[in-house]
Design a protein around this motif. Sequence first.
Motif, PDB file in Angstrom:
ATOM      1  N   ILE A 152       0.952  -0.846  -0.170  1.00  0.00           N
ATOM      2  CA  ILE A 152       0.533   0.203  -0.276  1.00  0.00           C
ATOM      3  C   ILE A 152       1.010   1.323   0.098  1.00  0.00           C
ATOM      4  O   ILE A 152       2.420   1.227   0.854  1.00  0.00           O
ATOM      5  CB  ILE A 152      -0.736  -0.302   1.658  1.00  0.00           C
ATOM      6  CG1 ILE A 152      -1.962  -1.677   1.426  1.00  0.00           C
ATOM      7  CG2 ILE A 152      -1.810   1.027   1.298  1.00  0.00           C
ATOM      8  CD1 ILE A 152      -2.844  -1.673   0.028  1.00  0.00           C
ATOM      9  N   CYS A 153       0.536   1.882  -0.695  1.00  0.00           N
ATOM     10  CA  CYS A 153       1.295   3.347  -1.164  1.00  0.00           C
ATOM     11  C   CYS A 153       1.250   4.697   0.514  1.00  0.00           C
ATOM     12  O   CYS A 153       0.526   4.616   0.519  1.00  0.00           O
ATOM     13  CB  CYS A 153       0.948   4.126  -2.530  1.00  0.00           C
ATOM     14  SG  CYS A 153       1.632   6.024  -2.534  1.00  0.00           S
ATOM     15  N   ALA A 154       2.629   4.622   1.158  1.00  0.00           N
ATOM     16  CA  ALA A 154       2.733   5.016   2.158  1.00  0.00           C
ATOM     17  C   ALA A 154       2.178   7.145   2.326  1.00  0.00           C
ATOM     18  O   ALA A 154       1.278   7.486   3.421  1.00  0.00           O
ATOM     19  CB  ALA A 154       4.153   4.995   2.973  1.00  0.00           C
ATOM     20  N   VAL A 155       1.742   7.164   1.029  1.00  0.00           N
ATOM     21  CA  VAL A 155       1.836   9.015   0.360  1.00  0.00           C
ATOM     22  C   VAL A 155      -0.130   8.440   0.771  1.00  0.00           C
ATOM     23  O   VAL A 155      -0.320   9.771   0.631  1.00  0.00           O
ATOM     24  CB  VAL A 155       2.592   8.880  -0.327  1.00  0.00           C
ATOM     25  CG1 VAL A 155       1.913  10.982  -0.507  1.00  0.00           C
ATOM     26  CG2 VAL A 155       4.260   9.189  -0.292  1.00  0.00           C
ATOM     27  N   CYS A 156      -0.307   7.962  -0.857  1.00  0.00           N
ATOM     28  CA  CYS A 156      -1.639   8.158  -0.641  1.00  0.00           C
ATOM     29  C   CYS A 156      -2.586   7.338  -0.863  1.00  0.00           C
ATOM     30  O   CYS A 156      -3.621   7.045  -1.156  1.00  0.00           O
ATOM     31  CB  CYS A 156      -1.548   8.196  -2.361  1.00  0.00           C
ATOM     32  SG  CYS A 156      -1.005   7.018  -4.119  1.00  0.00           S
ATOM     33  N   GLY A 157      -2.575   5.496  -0.623  1.00  0.00           N
ATOM     34  CA  GLY A 157      -2.872   4.984  -0.346  1.00  0.00           C
ATOM     35  C   GLY A 157      -3.059   3.237  -1.408  1.00  0.00           C
ATOM     36  O   GLY A 157      -4.161   3.135  -0.973  1.00  0.00           O
ATOM     37  N   ARG A 190       6.021   2.554  -2.721  1.00  0.00           N
ATOM     38  CA  ARG A 190       5.294   3.957  -2.923  1.00  0.00           C
ATOM     39  C   ARG A 190       4.471   3.249  -4.450  1.00  0.00           C
ATOM     40  O   ARG A 190       4.955   2.520  -5.171  1.00  0.00           O
ATOM     41  CB  ARG A 190       5.594   5.035  -3.029  1.00  0.00           C
ATOM     42  CG  ARG A 190       6.978   5.961  -1.700  1.00  0.00           C
ATOM     43  CD  ARG A 190       6.902   7.071  -2.139  1.00  0.00           C
ATOM     44  NE  ARG A 190       6.708   7.758  -1.229  1.00  0.00           N
ATOM     45  CZ  ARG A 190       7.715   8.923  -0.934  1.00  0.00           C
ATOM     46  NH1 ARG A 190       7.746   9.829  -1.585  1.00  0.00           N
ATOM     47  NH2 ARG A 190       7.905   8.989   0.425  1.00  0.00           N
ATOM     48  N   CYS A 191       3.524   3.940  -5.275  1.00  0.00           N
ATOM     49  CA  CYS A 191       2.715   3.466  -5.895  1.00  0.00           C
ATOM     50  C   CYS A 191       3.963   4.391  -7.148  1.00  0.00           C
ATOM     51  O   CYS A 191       4.523   5.426  -6.816  1.00  0.00           O
ATOM     52  CB  CYS A 191       1.618   4.128  -5.685  1.00  0.00           C
ATOM     53  SG  CYS A 191       1.010   6.091  -6.629  1.00  0.00           S
ATOM     54  N   ARG A 192       3.500   4.218  -8.762  1.00  0.00           N
ATOM     55  CA  ARG A 192       3.607   5.124  -9.181  1.00  0.00           C
ATOM     56  C   ARG A 192       3.927   6.267  -9.059  1.00  0.00           C
ATOM     57  O   ARG A 192       5.071   7.607  -9.745  1.00  0.00           O
ATOM     58  CB  ARG A 192       3.462   4.296 -10.638  1.00  0.00           C
ATOM     59  CG  ARG A 192       4.410   5.082 -12.090  1.00  0.00           C
ATOM     60  CD  ARG A 192       3.645   4.915 -13.449  1.00  0.00           C
ATOM     61  NE  ARG A 192       3.795   3.240 -13.979  1.00  0.00           N
ATOM     62  CZ  ARG A 192       4.248   2.932 -14.321  1.00  0.00           C
ATOM     63  NH1 ARG A 192       4.968   3.302 -14.516  1.00  0.00           N
ATOM     64  NH2 ARG A 192       4.591   1.195 -14.878  1.00  0.00           N
ATOM     65  N   LYS A 193       2.913   7.187  -9.103  1.00  0.00           N
ATOM     66  CA  LYS A 193       2.946   8.270  -8.810  1.00  0.00           C
ATOM     67  C   LYS A 193       3.814   9.277  -7.713  1.00  0.00           C
ATOM     68  O   LYS A 193       3.797  10.159  -7.786  1.00  0.00           O
ATOM     69  CB  LYS A 193       1.269   8.653  -8.886  1.00  0.00           C
ATOM     70  CG  LYS A 193       1.077  10.292  -9.783  1.00  0.00           C
ATOM     71  CD  LYS A 193      -0.730  10.056  -9.801  1.00  0.00           C
ATOM     72  CE  LYS A 193      -0.434  11.703 -10.113  1.00  0.00           C
ATOM     73  NZ  LYS A 193      -2.627  11.939 -10.534  1.00  0.00           N
ATOM     74  N   CYS A 194       4.069   8.237  -6.582  1.00  0.00           N
ATOM     75  CA  CYS A 194       4.472   9.140  -5.488  1.00  0.00           C
ATOM     76  C   CYS A 194       6.033   8.478  -5.450  1.00  0.00           C
ATOM     77  O   CYS A 194       6.623   9.209  -4.817  1.00  0.00           O
ATOM     78  CB  CYS A 194       3.197   8.787  -4.154  1.00  0.00           C
ATOM     79  SG  CYS A 194       1.732   9.373  -4.471  1.00  0.00           S
ATOM     80  N   HIS A 195       6.270   7.703  -6.482  1.00  0.00           N
ATOM     81  CA  HIS A 195       7.643   7.093  -6.218  1.00  0.00           C
ATOM     82  C   HIS A 195       8.697   8.650  -6.968  1.00  0.00           C
ATOM     83  O   HIS A 195       8.225   9.075  -7.842  1.00  0.00           O
ATOM     84  CB  HIS A 195       8.003   5.766  -7.070  1.00  0.00           C
ATOM     85  CG  HIS A 195       9.142   5.487  -6.930  1.00  0.00           C
ATOM     86  ND1 HIS A 195       9.978   5.494  -7.984  1.00  0.00           N
ATOM     87  CD2 HIS A 195      10.131   5.500  -5.800  1.00  0.00           C
ATOM     88  CE1 HIS A 195      10.859   5.299  -8.515  1.00  0.00           C
ATOM     89  NE2 HIS A 195      11.105   4.840  -6.698  1.00  0.00           N
TER      90      HIS A 195
HETATM   91 ZN    ZN Z   1       1.362   6.763  -4.751  1.00  0.00          ZN
END
Ligand code: ZN
Length: 418
Positions: A152-157, A190-195
């Motif tokens: 689970i992305c630590a920034v956006c979930g 993290r997800c692609r967008k938050c990495h």
């Molecule tokens: Zn994210």
Amino acid sequence: MRELQFIVTEGMGWLEVVTGSMFSGKSEELIKRLRRSKYARQKVVAFKHASDIRYDDSKLASHSNSFIEGIPVNSVEEMKKIFFEKYSDAQVIGIDEVQFFGAEVVKFCEDLADMGKRVIVAGLDKDFKGEPFKPMDELLARAEYVDKFQAICAVCGNPATVSQRLIDGEPAYYDDLIVLVGATEAYEPRCRKCHRIKHRDDNMGNLYFIVGTGTEIGKTHVTLKLIEGDLKNKKNVMALKPIETGAELFGESLEGSDTKKYADLLEKNVKEINTYFFKNPMSPHIAAELDGKQIFIDKIKKKIDQEIKKNEILYVEGAGGLLVPYNNRYTYLDLLIDYRKKSEVIVVANNSLGTINHTLLTIETLKRNDIMIKGIIFNNKDNNIDKVLLRDNIETIEKLSGIKILKEMKYDGGLDEL
Ligand code: ZN
């Protein structure tokens, strides 16, 4: 978690890979499969890299504490020796953190599978840069069966697919190799967008997005004043107005009045400031449609990326407020999300009745999306508004939002520090 949909005939030979980012449950899944093989009375042996000392040095550890015995080894050579000396009759072989073993592990896994064994390996598919982790890329191609897990992305979930490396809480540089003495290193999914990956040649210029609490509240006016101040301080400053609607025809080409003001002050051509002019004074998505045109977000981003490399300060003024659509999938907010961590937002609020609500809604949305806010500038456009209300707007917004009030623009056009 999906199960194998078929039965693998004993002795057929088989390589399967469990992969994903950190904290995606790879080790747990490997352990589950090994344990099930044990229940099926198969002979199982598990290896792990000796450098993997997360919790215990003799158990194959996972982040949730379920474990099955794993033999710590330093190399494929060592693993091979132990296997052929003691466990050559094993039917199932598990290898955790397989990416630590280097290229030779591929041949070892293939040889075992060719001998009719079931080989289950777990490991990271990508390094902290988001690039394929060798030799996992080759194992993935050679395997009969692959499962890719998400954390689970630590920034956006959202589902996370990359391991973000942080040094002292900041995204690591692409070429960061070792941890500096005294620095703390951490990883999070993290997800692609938050990495995020920083590059040494990344421009250090400051990027500010100007966000209005609505339309026609004086974003351009305020930004022009900021630029005047920067020019006075001999700063290398630039402004972009990527989209301007309500533009007028000058000969063959469209031109917008806000863009023209920036161009005049900065002594630039309007085409250097603006990417898209549209005729109708409407939201960009519909103004573009009515002009029979399409807005390409990449074109806007390319321009921002170019200018931030060339300037100390870059202001980008959006068209209208935060949730104004650029097309049916992308809003001004999405652009800010794409640049978060690399930029800050300056909120421009028209000081009048209704400002508290509009400003707090804007700030709330920015905060929820993890966007950094430099501060708020109040624009006092109307001299006839009750001074008590104007003062209370500023004080209440500062108190409730916790955001710094940068400046107050007086009705006579002067920009005052508060
Ligand atoms: Zn994210």
